[in-house]
Design an enzyme around this catalytic site. Structure first.
Site, PDB file in Angstrom:
ATOM      1  N   GLU A  48       0.832  -1.212   0.000  1.00 45.06           N
ATOM      2  CA  GLU A  48       0.000   0.000   0.000  1.00 45.06           C
ATOM      3  C   GLU A  48       0.865   1.260   0.000  1.00 45.06           C
ATOM      4  OE1 GLU A  48      -3.050  -0.139  -0.617  1.00 45.06           O
ATOM      5  OE2 GLU A  48      -3.495  -2.233  -0.175  1.00 45.06           O
ATOM      6  N   ASN A  52       1.219   3.739  -3.148  1.00 42.61           N
ATOM      7  CA  ASN A  52       0.854   5.152  -3.024  1.00 42.61           C
ATOM      8  C   ASN A  52       1.957   6.074  -3.538  1.00 42.61           C
ATOM      9  OD1 ASN A  52      -1.659   4.687  -1.970  1.00 42.61           O
ATOM     10  ND2 ASN A  52      -1.127   5.218   0.139  1.00 42.61           N
ATOM     11  N   ARG A 105     -10.151   4.461  -7.323  1.00 42.40           N
ATOM     12  CA  ARG A 105      -9.523   3.741  -6.226  1.00 42.40           C
ATOM     13  C   ARG A 105     -10.414   3.686  -4.991  1.00 42.40           C
ATOM     14  NH1 ARG A 105      -4.725   2.034  -6.871  1.00 42.40           N
ATOM     15  NH2 ARG A 105      -4.495   1.951  -4.632  1.00 42.40           N
TER      16      ARG A 105
END
Ligand SMILES: Nc1ncnc2c1ncn2[C@@H]1O[C@H](COP(=O)(O)OP(=O)(O)O)[C@@H](O)[C@H]1O
Ligand SMILES: [Mg+2]
Lengths: 149, 112
Positions: A48, A52, A105
């Site tokens: 994650e 990002n 998202r």
């Protein structure tokens, strides 16, 4: 807490490196007595944070650098994931579950990082970049192999 | 990631093999959308037995297909996720909107 080991990774901001980073960190973390379930959670958190950096920090530009620092103490993995991308405008907003600046998202990246790791911290400056700091300790509910009960 | 795809009547069976993350999200999304379109699939059965890892980028692809299929009155069913994958599906709330089955036959039975 005494530092037992540390490492640093630096790699290009391309999607294939998300898998590279999580596997490398999990392999490093497995020097401690993490359970398989713990290692899977660490992998999600790393995915994650690195995802990002690539998607939001660098806007999918593939020639920037993402850095991952990891350190081990007796019972804790400490992680720091950095980009020098666009930074986060409103940190509080970004941390809200289901908030995303990208309509496609889910806005769950920070939710997963916070659920699966401890001592989560987010530092970001507009135009300067973003750093995610988090750690995870091994549970003490298991007797180590070879240890007398 | 490898992708096994099979059309049975109006249901598309999708069996990914590997890890569903940002590195494969675009390819997975494109393949699923094209196949759903081409086969005029009404329902979608996603067999996760051979998926060892999912993050929010992978979940996003699944949820996007769910939105598309359910808008056309179809169902999306999840089959046998591994425990670590199931944890992520659960935490995301996905398991509250897509039903989960232990095997493809039971999933197919629900579609009728
Ligand atoms: N490294 C980063 N650089 C810039 N913005 C970021 C970064 N990480 C997260 N963000 C911002 O925080 C929001 C929430 O992140 P996250 O919870 O991972 O959800 P998602 O990735 O699905 O959008 C993102 O939509 C983005 O606007
Ligand atoms: Mg994210």
């Amino acid at each position: 807490m005494q530092l037992m080991n540390q490492m640093r990774l630096e790699f290009l901001s391309i999607p294939a490196n998300v898998a590279f980073a999580r596997v490398a960190v999990a392999a490093f973390a497995s020097q401690l007595d993490f359970t398989l379930a713990d290692l899977e959670e660490i992998k999600v958190a790393v995915s994650e944070a690195v995802g990002n950096a690539i998607i939001h920090g660098y806007g999918h530009v593939p020639d920037r650098l993402v850095r991952v620092y990891a350190a081990l103490t007796q019972d804790t993995l400490e992680l720091r994931i950095e980009d020098e991308g666009r930074g986060i405008e409103d940190i509080e907003k970004a941390l809200e579950p289901a908030f995303s600046t990208d309509a496609e998202r889910l806005g769950l990246g920070f939710v997963f990082m916070q659920s699966f790791m401890e001592n989560f911290r987010l530092e970001s400056k507009r135009g300067r970049g973003t750093t995610v700091i988090m750690s995870k300790s091994t549970g003490n509910n298991m007797v180590r192999a070879g240890e007398a009960t | 990631m490898l992708l096994d795809i099979e059309m049975k009547k109006d249901t598309l069976f999708v069996r990914p093999n590997g890890e569903l993350d940002l590195g494969v999200a675009d390819q997975l999304r494109r393949t699923l959308d094209e196949t759903i379109e081409k086969g005029q699939a009404k329902n979608l059965v996603i067999n996760l037995a051979k998926v060892s890892f999912v993050d929010s980028s992978g979940l996003g692809v699944l949820l996007g297909r769910y939105n598309r299929v359910s808008k056309n009155g179809g169902q999306v069913l999840i089959v046998s996720p591994q425990p670590q994958v199931r944890k992520v599906l659960d935490l995301s709330g996905l398991l509250r909107i897509m039903n989960e089955y232990p095997n493809e036959n039971e999933a197919l039975g629900k579609i009728g």
